[in-house]
Scaffold this motif. Structure first.
Motif, PDB file in Angstrom:
ATOM      1  N   GLY A 183     -24.430  59.799   2.306  1.00  0.00           N
ATOM      2  CA  GLY A 183     -23.407  58.922   1.755  1.00  0.00           C
ATOM      3  C   GLY A 183     -23.949  57.577   1.344  1.00  0.00           C
ATOM      4  O   GLY A 183     -25.106  57.225   1.617  1.00  0.00           O
ATOM      5  N   GLU A 184     -23.083  56.838   0.681  1.00  0.00           N
ATOM      6  CA  GLU A 184     -23.429  55.498   0.210  1.00  0.00           C
ATOM      7  C   GLU A 184     -22.173  54.642   0.238  1.00  0.00           C
ATOM      8  O   GLU A 184     -21.105  55.085  -0.195  1.00  0.00           O
ATOM      9  CB  GLU A 184     -23.991  55.564  -1.212  1.00  0.00           C
ATOM     10  CG  GLU A 184     -24.304  54.218  -1.821  1.00  0.00           C
ATOM     11  CD  GLU A 184     -24.599  54.320  -3.306  1.00  0.00           C
ATOM     12  OE1 GLU A 184     -25.746  54.051  -3.689  1.00  0.00           O
ATOM     13  OE2 GLU A 184     -23.676  54.659  -4.077  1.00  0.00           O
ATOM     14  N   ASN A 185     -22.290  53.443   0.754  1.00  0.00           N
ATOM     15  CA  ASN A 185     -21.190  52.482   0.774  1.00  0.00           C
ATOM     16  C   ASN A 185     -21.606  51.232   0.009  1.00  0.00           C
ATOM     17  O   ASN A 185     -22.694  50.688   0.252  1.00  0.00           O
ATOM     18  CB  ASN A 185     -20.811  52.107   2.206  1.00  0.00           C
ATOM     19  CG  ASN A 185     -20.239  53.280   2.972  1.00  0.00           C
ATOM     20  OD1 ASN A 185     -20.977  54.092   3.496  1.00  0.00           O
ATOM     21  ND2 ASN A 185     -18.925  53.383   3.027  1.00  0.00           N
ATOM     22  N   VAL A 240     -15.475  47.873  -3.461  1.00  0.00           N
ATOM     23  CA  VAL A 240     -15.627  48.395  -2.099  1.00  0.00           C
ATOM     24  C   VAL A 240     -15.472  49.906  -2.224  1.00  0.00           C
ATOM     25  O   VAL A 240     -14.368  50.415  -2.394  1.00  0.00           O
ATOM     26  CB  VAL A 240     -14.579  47.812  -1.129  1.00  0.00           C
ATOM     27  CG1 VAL A 240     -14.747  48.429   0.252  1.00  0.00           C
ATOM     28  CG2 VAL A 240     -14.681  46.299  -1.064  1.00  0.00           C
ATOM     29  N   ASN A 241     -16.583  50.628  -2.166  1.00  0.00           N
ATOM     30  CA  ASN A 241     -16.551  52.030  -2.545  1.00  0.00           C
ATOM     31  C   ASN A 241     -17.397  52.869  -1.596  1.00  0.00           C
ATOM     32  O   ASN A 241     -18.405  52.414  -1.058  1.00  0.00           O
ATOM     33  CB  ASN A 241     -17.079  52.201  -3.977  1.00  0.00           C
ATOM     34  CG  ASN A 241     -16.959  53.618  -4.479  1.00  0.00           C
ATOM     35  OD1 ASN A 241     -15.879  54.196  -4.494  1.00  0.00           O
ATOM     36  ND2 ASN A 241     -18.080  54.201  -4.877  1.00  0.00           N
ATOM     37  N   THR A 242     -16.972  54.145  -1.403  1.00  0.00           N
ATOM     38  CA  THR A 242     -17.701  55.095  -0.563  1.00  0.00           C
ATOM     39  C   THR A 242     -17.937  56.389  -1.341  1.00  0.00           C
ATOM     40  O   THR A 242     -16.988  56.990  -1.847  1.00  0.00           O
ATOM     41  CB  THR A 242     -16.919  55.430   0.722  1.00  0.00           C
ATOM     42  OG1 THR A 242     -16.749  54.234   1.493  1.00  0.00           O
ATOM     43  CG2 THR A 242     -17.670  56.450   1.565  1.00  0.00           C
ATOM     44  N   ASN A 243     -19.194  56.784  -1.443  1.00  0.00           N
ATOM     45  CA  ASN A 243     -19.569  58.083  -1.999  1.00  0.00           C
ATOM     46  C   ASN A 243     -20.114  58.940  -0.860  1.00  0.00           C
ATOM     47  O   ASN A 243     -20.852  58.447  -0.001  1.00  0.00           O
ATOM     48  CB  ASN A 243     -20.620  57.927  -3.094  1.00  0.00           C
ATOM     49  CG  ASN A 243     -20.132  57.084  -4.258  1.00  0.00           C
ATOM     50  OD1 ASN A 243     -18.963  57.146  -4.632  1.00  0.00           O
ATOM     51  ND2 ASN A 243     -21.018  56.282  -4.830  1.00  0.00           N
ATOM     52  N   PHE A 244     -19.779  60.231  -0.870  1.00  0.00           N
ATOM     53  CA  PHE A 244     -20.136  61.096   0.264  1.00  0.00           C
ATOM     54  C   PHE A 244     -20.464  62.489  -0.259  1.00  0.00           C
ATOM     55  O   PHE A 244     -19.875  62.955  -1.235  1.00  0.00           O
ATOM     56  CB  PHE A 244     -18.966  61.174   1.249  1.00  0.00           C
ATOM     57  CG  PHE A 244     -19.280  61.858   2.541  1.00  0.00           C
ATOM     58  CD1 PHE A 244     -20.050  61.241   3.508  1.00  0.00           C
ATOM     59  CD2 PHE A 244     -18.804  63.137   2.795  1.00  0.00           C
ATOM     60  CE1 PHE A 244     -20.347  61.869   4.701  1.00  0.00           C
ATOM     61  CE2 PHE A 244     -19.091  63.781   3.988  1.00  0.00           C
ATOM     62  CZ  PHE A 244     -19.867  63.141   4.950  1.00  0.00           C
ATOM     63  N   TYR A 288     -17.030  61.220  -5.023  1.00  0.00           N
ATOM     64  CA  TYR A 288     -17.200  59.844  -5.450  1.00  0.00           C
ATOM     65  C   TYR A 288     -15.869  59.109  -5.270  1.00  0.00           C
ATOM     66  O   TYR A 288     -14.814  59.635  -5.613  1.00  0.00           O
ATOM     67  CB  TYR A 288     -17.661  59.792  -6.906  1.00  0.00           C
ATOM     68  CG  TYR A 288     -18.941  60.568  -7.145  1.00  0.00           C
ATOM     69  CD1 TYR A 288     -20.178  59.976  -6.927  1.00  0.00           C
ATOM     70  CD2 TYR A 288     -18.906  61.904  -7.549  1.00  0.00           C
ATOM     71  CE1 TYR A 288     -21.358  60.691  -7.124  1.00  0.00           C
ATOM     72  CE2 TYR A 288     -20.070  62.619  -7.749  1.00  0.00           C
ATOM     73  CZ  TYR A 288     -21.297  62.001  -7.540  1.00  0.00           C
ATOM     74  OH  TYR A 288     -22.455  62.727  -7.731  1.00  0.00           O
ATOM     75  N   ASN A 289     -15.933  57.891  -4.739  1.00  0.00           N
ATOM     76  CA  ASN A 289     -14.730  57.161  -4.321  1.00  0.00           C
ATOM     77  C   ASN A 289     -13.953  58.036  -3.330  1.00  0.00           C
ATOM     78  O   ASN A 289     -12.802  58.424  -3.552  1.00  0.00           O
ATOM     79  CB  ASN A 289     -13.866  56.773  -5.512  1.00  0.00           C
ATOM     80  CG  ASN A 289     -12.754  55.793  -5.126  1.00  0.00           C
ATOM     81  OD1 ASN A 289     -12.655  55.349  -3.978  1.00  0.00           O
ATOM     82  ND2 ASN A 289     -11.892  55.466  -6.091  1.00  0.00           N
ATOM     83  N   LEU A 290     -14.623  58.363  -2.229  1.00  0.00           N
ATOM     84  CA  LEU A 290     -14.129  59.322  -1.236  1.00  0.00           C
ATOM     85  C   LEU A 290     -12.692  59.043  -0.810  1.00  0.00           C
ATOM     86  O   LEU A 290     -11.865  59.965  -0.709  1.00  0.00           O
ATOM     87  CB  LEU A 290     -15.049  59.298  -0.018  1.00  0.00           C
ATOM     88  CG  LEU A 290     -14.597  60.106   1.201  1.00  0.00           C
ATOM     89  CD1 LEU A 290     -14.558  61.590   0.877  1.00  0.00           C
ATOM     90  CD2 LEU A 290     -15.517  59.843   2.398  1.00  0.00           C
TER      91      LEU A 290
END
Length: 241
Positions: free
Chosen positions: A73-75, A164-168, A189-191
């Motif tokens: 993941g990536e934040n 403010v984004n989370t990819n997983f 993307y944009n979990l």
């Protein structure tokens, strides 16, 4: 398991954002009228990434189900770009009697260069924060007087909404013997499907009495493409041999 983090704190200032050749000082404007934060100057940026191969030491049919999983993941936490504030009037008033004296873009300027701006009477970054109800302090801008051009207003006075984004991602690896293997992938993307605003209405509109009459000023309402993409899920399979 591996993870990393990168943080950047920056401040970039200048007289033109892309092409300095588009800027001319032949308009009786002081240097500080053009000198400001550059639009690409993200004041603060934090990116966190991680990858974890889940432990698996099973045997038999259970191994096929429980082994070979990987998550990553990536934040992203990034402040918004700097941007200008423009103005129009309901009476079409020409403040300087010259080109673009109504607050419009200077002819031929790219990106848009405003030679007349609303007067700065307060802190535009005070309060606000909600793109729907008012992202910046709209009371910080006022109609300039005749002969004035908003000399105290920076070229880029406000910041757009940040990210403010989370990819997983989840991977399942299946070995088939030798060099052959299957991998099933689910990438999101944009979990959390968070609404990510990318711009707001930055054009003040004043009537002849100096009242600001644009109800959407400082909000994301009424502008085209105000948000970044919603959650996207991508499924795929890969065969290695």
């Amino acid at each position: 398991m591996q993870f990393g983090a990168a943080y950047a704190l920056q401040r970039a200032r200048g007289t033109a954002d892309e092409d300095p050749g588009n800027l001319s000082y032949a308009f009786s404007r002081p240097l500080d009228f053009f000198y400001s934060e550059l639009i690409q100057s993200n004041r603060s940026s934090l990116v966190i990434n991680y990858s974890w191969d889940l432990p698996g030491r099973h045997t038999g049919p259970v191994r096929l189900l429980l082994d070979g999983w990987q998550v990553s993941g990536e934040n992203d936490f990034v402040s918004g770009d700097w941007a200008n504030v423009a103005m129009t009037t309901s009476d079409g008033f020409d403040f300087t009697g010259g080109e673009a004296g109504t607050g419009a873009c200077l002819a031929g300027s790219e990106p848009c260069l405003h030679l007349v701006r609303p007067a700065l009477v307060g802190d535009p970054l005070a309060g606000g924060g909600d793109p729907l109800t008012g992202f910046f302090n709209t009371a910080a801008f006022a109609r300039p007087a005749r002969g004035q051009y908003g000399a105290t207003t920076p070229r880029n006075a406000v910041k757009k909404p940040g990210v403010v984004n989370t990819n997983f991602a989840i991977f399942k690896n299946v070995t088939l013997g030798g060099s052959r293997a299957l991998q099933f992938r689910a990438e999101m993307y944009n979990l959390f499907n968070q609404v990510e605003f990318q711009d707001i209405d930055r054009t003040a509109r004043f009537d002849a009495s100096g009242n600001q009459i644009n109800p959407n000023f400082g909000t994301a309402i009424g502008i085209s493409n105000p948000t970044r993409p919603p959650r996207v899920i991508q499924l795929s399979a890969r065969f290695n041999f």
